[in-house]
Design an enzyme around this catalytic site. Structure first.
Site, PDB file in Angstrom:
ATOM      1  CB  CYS A  75      -0.968  -0.015   1.183  1.00 11.76           C
ATOM      2  SG  CYS A  75      -0.209   0.037   2.817  1.00 11.76           S
ATOM      3  CG  ASN A  76      -0.693   5.173  -0.232  1.00 10.59           C
ATOM      4  OD1 ASN A  76      -1.075   4.402  -1.096  1.00 10.59           O
ATOM      5  ND2 ASN A  76      -1.241   6.357  -0.046  1.00 10.59           N
TER       6      ASN A  76
END
Length: 156
Positions: A75-76
């Site tokens: 994810c980020n």
């Protein structure tokens, strides 16, 4: 990217709200890596809310499919959404909740979120269909199980 190349990935599960940049998409295509963006549904929500149950179940089904390996979940920042899915996977593996939350906090650092921890605690593992042929790291081999049983018996 050199490190990622050495992993010889077949699949990347992305949980980011944002669309990946074009250069990354092109690189994934060149490497013939399947990019699955489960984060698109998350973009409708606030970044502070945990991932949905539906996204977690979908992600876990992909994690348990040996055909997707080698696989990367991202994810980020690799903290909250990734940590939530991995925490739910640990719960599916029947880890102790204290150990699951300790692992989540170790990776999230001071940025841990109580909502994610609550999500992991309340996650219903019965929603996940564990395939008969899951990755070896998930399903302990009979020899490992019998070794654990033998070790427990000897300890008593």
């Amino acid at each position: 990217m050199r490190y990622i190349l050495r992993l010889q990935l077949r699949t990347i599960i992305q949980l980011s709200c944002e669309e990946p940049i074009l250069e990354f998409k092109n690189w994934v295509d060149e490497q013939q890596i399947q990019l699955i963006n489960l984060g698109a549904d998350v973009s409708k929500l606030s970044a502070w809310k945990p991932v949905s149950e539906e996204v977690v179940v979908s992600g876990l089904q992909m994690l348990l499919d040996s055909a997707n390996y080698p696989l990367l979940v991202t994810c980020n920042l690799g903290r909250h959404r990734t940590g939530t899915i991995i925490g739910c996977m640990r719960k599916l593996q029947r880890w102790n909740l204290t150990c699951i939350l300790e692992e989540y906090r170790r990776h999230a650092g001071s940025k841990f979120r109580l909502l994610n921890e609550q999500f992991i605690e309340l996650f219903d593992v019965d929603l996940v269909n564990v395939p008969p042929k899951c990755p070896p790291w998930f399903c302990p081999s009979p020899s490992q199980s019998s070794q654990r049983t033998q070790m427990r018996t000897e300890a008593m």
